[in-house]
Design a protein around this motif. Structure first.
Motif, short mmCIF file in Angstrom:
data_model
loop_
_atom_site.label_atom_id
_atom_site.label_comp_id
_atom_site.label_asym_id
_atom_site.label_seq_id
_atom_site.Cartn_x
_atom_site.Cartn_y
_atom_site.Cartn_z
N SER A 1 52.11 63.61 138.41
CA SER A 1 51.66 62.25 138.73
C SER A 1 50.82 62.24 140.00
O SER A 1 50.49 61.18 140.52
CB SER A 1 52.86 61.32 138.88
OG SER A 1 53.70 61.77 139.91
N GLU A 2 50.46 63.42 140.49
CA GLU A 2 49.57 63.55 141.63
C GLU A 2 48.68 64.77 141.41
O GLU A 2 48.97 65.62 140.57
CB GLU A 2 50.36 63.71 142.93
CG GLU A 2 51.14 65.02 143.02
CD GLU A 2 51.76 65.25 144.40
OE1 GLU A 2 51.08 65.02 145.40
OE2 GLU A 2 52.91 65.68 144.44
N ASP B 1 45.56 64.48 138.79
CA ASP B 1 46.84 64.01 138.25
C ASP B 1 46.68 63.67 136.76
O ASP B 1 45.62 63.25 136.31
CB ASP B 1 47.38 62.81 139.02
CG ASP B 1 46.54 61.55 138.91
OD1 ASP B 1 45.36 61.63 138.50
OD2 ASP B 1 47.05 60.48 139.24
N GLY B 2 47.73 63.91 136.02
CA GLY B 2 47.73 63.64 134.59
C GLY B 2 47.08 64.72 133.73
O GLY B 2 47.09 64.61 132.51
#
Length: 188
Positions: free
Chosen positions: A100-101, A137-138
């Motif tokens: 998520s980062e 992120d992702g």
């Protein structure tokens, strides 16, 4: 030598293209939204340098990224072939996952292989000393350090808890080339 190989995600046996020039690698990765830079230490780093010495040698670049991107924490990871938990640590990163980062790593010494799954393409990046990679992120990806890891890397985080992965459950990473102890890749 740093290297980028781009594959069709259904064809791990034959890269569509291969790049070994840093500028070309940076350009191709930038098209995919991935940061790739070359850094140099402001002072020599000797083998066995402490985390504090490594961070001090790259302080200007670290501070620049922390200011530009809002990173909150920095640390150093160092693994050698005789590390007692090397197999467990390697396995931890070999499955496709996201964060998520951003995942930002600068290789002070040695090498590691980041593999990114972007759409229907797989970007296999062999990072070596002097390379900084910023995986957004992702982004679906995995990391290989080989069966005999040797690398020292500075890690930057926006999450003060550090590395937190969300595994995708896909087995794609098992089908693509793995890193060998000397930085080349072999079939999975």
């Amino acid at each position: 030598m740093s290297r980028l190989r781009i594959f069709q995600d259904t064809r791990p046996d034959a890269p569509l293209s291969v790049y070994t020039d840093h500028a070309e690698i940076s350009t191709e990765l930038a098209k995919a939204g991935v940061r790739f830079e070359q850094w140099e230490a402001s002072q020599p780093i000797a083998p066995g340098a402490s985390q504090e010495e490594v961070i001090a040698a790259y302080r200007a670049d670290i501070d620049r990224l922390m200011s530009e991107e809002g990173y909150q924490a920095v640390d150093v990871i160092s693994l050698k072939p005789d590390h007692p938990d090397r197999a467990t640590l390697r396995q931890k990163f070999l499955s496709e996952h996201t964060h998520s980062e951003d995942e930002v790593r600068f290789f002070v010494a040695g090498a590691g292989q980041f593999t990114l799954h972007l759409g229907d393409k797989v970007y296999d990046i062999l990072c070596e000393q002097g390379d900084l990679i910023g995986v957004p992120d992702g982004t679906r990806h995995w990391f290989d350090m080989s069966e005999s890891p040797y690398f020292v890397a500075i890690r930057l985080f926006t999450n003060k808890d550090g590395w937190v992965a969300q595994f995708t459950g896909e087995d794609i990473a098992q089908h693509f080339p793995r890193m060998t102890p000397h930085g080349s890749a072999k079939a999975a």
